[in-house]
Design a protein around this motif. Structure first.
Motif, PDB file in Angstrom:
ATOM      1  N   TYR A   1      -4.502  11.786  -2.134  1.00  0.00           N
ATOM      2  CA  TYR A   1      -5.150  12.316  -0.950  1.00  0.00           C
ATOM      3  C   TYR A   1      -5.240  13.827  -1.106  1.00  0.00           C
ATOM      4  N   ARG A   2      -5.897  14.440  -0.169  1.00  0.00           N
ATOM      5  CA  ARG A   2      -6.067  15.894  -0.256  1.00  0.00           C
ATOM      6  C   ARG A   2      -4.873  16.610   0.368  1.00  0.00           C
ATOM      7  N   PHE A   3      -3.725  16.352  -0.162  1.00  0.00           N
ATOM      8  CA  PHE A   3      -2.502  17.011   0.300  1.00  0.00           C
ATOM      9  C   PHE A   3      -2.092  18.052  -0.731  1.00  0.00           C
ATOM     10  N   ASP A   4      -1.806  19.246  -0.261  1.00  0.00           N
ATOM     11  CA  ASP A   4      -1.526  20.345  -1.172  1.00  0.00           C
ATOM     12  C   ASP A   4      -0.077  20.388  -1.632  1.00  0.00           C
ATOM     13  N   GLU A   5       0.839  19.952  -0.788  1.00  0.00           N
ATOM     14  CA  GLU A   5       2.248  20.025  -1.140  1.00  0.00           C
ATOM     15  C   GLU A   5       2.955  18.736  -0.746  1.00  0.00           C
ATOM     16  N   VAL A   6       3.914  18.351  -1.550  1.00  0.00           N
ATOM     17  CA  VAL A   6       4.784  17.213  -1.253  1.00  0.00           C
ATOM     18  C   VAL A   6       6.218  17.702  -1.419  1.00  0.00           C
ATOM     19  N   CYS A   7       7.082  17.322  -0.502  1.00  0.00           N
ATOM     20  CA  CYS A   7       8.480  17.751  -0.574  1.00  0.00           C
ATOM     21  C   CYS A   7       9.390  16.561  -0.315  1.00  0.00           C
ATOM     22  N   LEU A   8      10.245  16.252  -1.274  1.00  0.00           N
ATOM     23  CA  LEU A   8      11.246  15.206  -1.111  1.00  0.00           C
ATOM     24  C   LEU A   8      12.494  15.856  -0.530  1.00  0.00           C
ATOM     25  N   VAL A   9      12.867  15.448   0.662  1.00  0.00           N
ATOM     26  CA  VAL A   9      13.999  16.063   1.352  1.00  0.00           C
ATOM     27  C   VAL A   9      15.289  15.360   0.939  1.00  0.00           C
ATOM     28  N   PRO A  10      16.231  16.075   0.353  1.00  0.00           N
ATOM     29  CA  PRO A  10      17.451  15.443  -0.155  1.00  0.00           C
ATOM     30  C   PRO A  10      18.419  15.047   0.957  1.00  0.00           C
ATOM     31  N   LEU A  11      18.948  13.835   0.830  1.00  0.00           N
ATOM     32  CA  LEU A  11      20.023  13.357   1.691  1.00  0.00           C
ATOM     33  C   LEU A  11      21.062  12.699   0.796  1.00  0.00           C
ATOM     34  N   ASP A  12      22.166  12.285   1.360  1.00  0.00           N
ATOM     35  CA  ASP A  12      23.225  11.672   0.570  1.00  0.00           C
ATOM     36  C   ASP A  12      22.687  10.475  -0.206  1.00  0.00           C
ATOM     37  N   GLY A  13      22.825  10.515  -1.505  1.00  0.00           N
ATOM     38  CA  GLY A  13      22.452   9.384  -2.340  1.00  0.00           C
ATOM     39  C   GLY A  13      20.983   9.284  -2.667  1.00  0.00           C
ATOM     40  N   GLY A  14      20.164  10.175  -2.134  1.00  0.00           N
ATOM     41  CA  GLY A  14      18.753  10.089  -2.442  1.00  0.00           C
ATOM     42  C   GLY A  14      17.931  10.934  -1.504  1.00  0.00           C
ATOM     43  N   PHE A  15      16.793  10.417  -1.088  1.00  0.00           N
ATOM     44  CA  PHE A  15      15.961  11.138  -0.146  1.00  0.00           C
ATOM     45  C   PHE A  15      15.385  10.141   0.851  1.00  0.00           C
ATOM     46  N   GLN A  16      15.346  10.549   2.098  1.00  0.00           N
ATOM     47  CA  GLN A  16      14.849   9.670   3.144  1.00  0.00           C
ATOM     48  C   GLN A  16      13.554  10.189   3.752  1.00  0.00           C
ATOM     49  N   TYR A  17      13.398  11.497   3.753  1.00  0.00           N
ATOM     50  CA  TYR A  17      12.212  12.082   4.363  1.00  0.00           C
ATOM     51  C   TYR A  17      11.294  12.656   3.294  1.00  0.00           C
ATOM     52  N   VAL A  18      10.006  12.490   3.513  1.00  0.00           N
ATOM     53  CA  VAL A  18       9.001  13.088   2.653  1.00  0.00           C
ATOM     54  C   VAL A  18       8.088  13.927   3.532  1.00  0.00           C
ATOM     55  N   LEU A  19       7.911  15.185   3.173  1.00  0.00           N
ATOM     56  CA  LEU A  19       7.040  16.078   3.917  1.00  0.00           C
ATOM     57  C   LEU A  19       5.729  16.229   3.168  1.00  0.00           C
ATOM     58  N   TRP A  20       4.647  16.144   3.895  1.00  0.00           N
ATOM     59  CA  TRP A  20       3.320  16.284   3.307  1.00  0.00           C
ATOM     60  C   TRP A  20       2.614  17.457   3.971  1.00  0.00           C
ATOM     61  N   LEU A  21       2.061  18.324   3.195  1.00  0.00           N
ATOM     62  CA  LEU A  21       1.343  19.468   3.735  1.00  0.00           C
ATOM     63  C   LEU A  21      -0.129  19.370   3.354  1.00  0.00           C
ATOM     64  N   ASN A  22      -0.987  19.427   4.350  1.00  0.00           N
ATOM     65  CA  ASN A  22      -2.421  19.387   4.125  1.00  0.00           C
ATOM     66  C   ASN A  22      -3.052  20.594   4.786  1.00  0.00           C
ATOM     67  N   VAL A  23      -3.437  21.573   3.999  1.00  0.00           N
ATOM     68  CA  VAL A  23      -4.083  22.756   4.565  1.00  0.00           C
ATOM     69  C   VAL A  23      -5.586  22.724   4.326  1.00  0.00           C
ATOM     70  N   VAL A  24      -6.061  21.655   3.732  1.00  0.00           N
ATOM     71  CA  VAL A  24      -7.485  21.534   3.450  1.00  0.00           C
ATOM     72  C   VAL A  24      -8.208  20.836   4.592  1.00  0.00           C
ATOM     73  N   ASP A  25      -7.636  19.708   5.032  1.00  0.00           N
ATOM     74  CA  ASP A  25      -8.285  18.899   6.059  1.00  0.00           C
ATOM     75  C   ASP A  25      -7.242  18.458   7.069  1.00  0.00           C
ATOM     76  N   GLU A  26      -7.088  19.225   8.148  1.00  0.00           N
ATOM     77  CA  GLU A  26      -6.043  18.941   9.122  1.00  0.00           C
ATOM     78  C   GLU A  26      -6.354  17.710   9.967  1.00  0.00           C
ATOM     79  N   SER A  27      -7.566  17.199   9.892  1.00  0.00           N
ATOM     80  CA  SER A  27      -7.917  16.024  10.674  1.00  0.00           C
ATOM     81  C   SER A  27      -7.690  14.746   9.909  1.00  0.00           C
TER      82      SER A  27
END
Length: 363
Positions: A328-354
């Motif tokens: 997709y047209r997402f500029d950044e992806v961030c895997l948020v670390p938690l105990d034993g792995g990652f539970q949250y994923v952050l997606w940043l889209n500055v190209v198409d906010e809709s």
């Protein structure tokens, strides 16, 4: 501006504003204008920033970071009321202490003024995805006026409310330049308490069958046939470092870099090698003083250390890419670390906010 008007705009008690203004006036950061009111009665006391403060304020745009809009919402009366509910509901939710007094505002499950100040300080130093990694605890104490104990308590409060998704404690270690790594905070910039969050960022829970590197994988790499257990370059480098709690989140950050900038090259049979990531890894670590640059043997050892972390990050990014469709047209992806792995994923889209339907395997 009067204390009454300021209290209304910030959604705070007028007494709290008056007490704060008294301290700021004593510190000569605010001056009082005792202009007579047009109405009868006691003159209205109005406050202005001191000229020394005005001259010291940044003149450039974006002085308060990429989340300036969230800072305005955080201190607006509307968001304040949304965060704590109606006055009637707050009264019902207020707990009573053992002494028979009403518990502080935090017990009613909304943000106190001090907690909002701390959150605002973190937001002012966060990147577009909400990651804060350049502010030490000492700096947070200095900017907020909190002591160490209060800072720890309030950071825990923000985390319990979901405004901080995760925290990676800092530490002192010879493995890193300056022998010190600051704590890293991952803020939830999409939280309802911030007035609806940032429309360009999505936060999704994620629990695929992908695990982040284990302690053995990070600290005890597979032995190269040319080295014994004690002579393996990676083991020699990590010896005495005791930094697993920081190393694993760093690996996830490297994996996030690959997913953000080279996702199309992380296919099933890709032999892609990212030199820019290798350079980032090398810059994040402190090459041992005894490993002289230019010495063929030590250069090889250092390259193997860098490759160790590169390969760990590459595996995480490749496995994630196989499970999740992020074309997709997402500029950044961030895997948020938690105990034993990652539970949250952050997606940043500055190209198409809709854009609708942020890519994720969970919700």
């Amino acid at each position: 501006m009067s204390a009454k008007l300021l209290a209304k705009q910030l959604g705070l008690a007028e007494k709290l504003i008056r007490d704060a203004m008294a301290e700021l006036t004593s510190a000569r950061l605010v001056v009082v204008d005792d202009a007579s009111s047009v109405r009868r009665g006691r003159p209205a006391i109005r406050y202005e920033l001191a000229s020394t403060v005005l001259s010291a304020l940044p003149k450039r745009d974006g002085a308060y970071g990429v989340h300036a809009d969230l800072l305005v919402r955080l201190f607006s009366a509307a968001v304040s009321m949304a965060a704590r509910g109606s006055a009637e509901q707050v009264g019902k939710d207020r707990r009573v202490t053992k002494e028979g007094r009403l518990a502080p505002p935090g017990a009613a499950n909304y943000l106190s003024a001090c907690n909002r100040l701390l959150l605002a300080t973190l937001l002012a130093h966060a990147d577009p995805l909400g990651m804060v990694k350049s502010v030490s605890r000492g700096t947070l104490c200095r900017l907020t006026g909190l002591d160490e104990f209060s800072l720890t308590h309030r950071l825990g409060r923000l985390k319990s409310l979901g405004l901080i998704l995760a925290k990676v404690p800092g530490l002192s270690s010879k493995l890193f330049p300056g022998a010190r790594v600051n704590s890293t905070y991952f803020l939830n910039v999409t939280h309802p308490r911030l007035g609806g969050g940032n429309g360009a960022v999505w936060c999704r829970t994620f629990d695929p069958e992908i695990s982040s590197p284990t302690l053995d994988q990070v600290l005890r790499p597979d032995l190269d046939r040319n080295f014994g257990a004690k002579d393996h370059p990676v083991r020699c480098f990590l010896k005495g470092g005791a930094a697993f709690g920081v190393l694993r989140p760093m690996i996830l950050r490297y994996a996030s870099y690959l997913l953000s900038h080279h996702r199309e090259k992380l296919g099933y049979e890709s032999s892609f090698d990212c030199q820019s990531l290798r350079e980032k890894i090398a810059a994040d670590f402190q090459r041992p003083a005894g490993w002289k640059v230019g010495d063929v043997s030590f250069d090889r050892d250092w390259a193997q250390v860098v490759d160790h972390f590169y390969q760990l990050a590459f595996r995480v990014a490749r496995d994630f890419r196989r499970v999740v469709d992020i074309d997709y047209r997402f500029d950044e992806v961030c895997l948020v670390p938690l105990d034993g792995g990652f539970q949250y994923v952050l997606w940043l889209n500055v190209v198409d906010e809709s854009h609708e339907g942020a890519p994720c395997a969970g919700s």
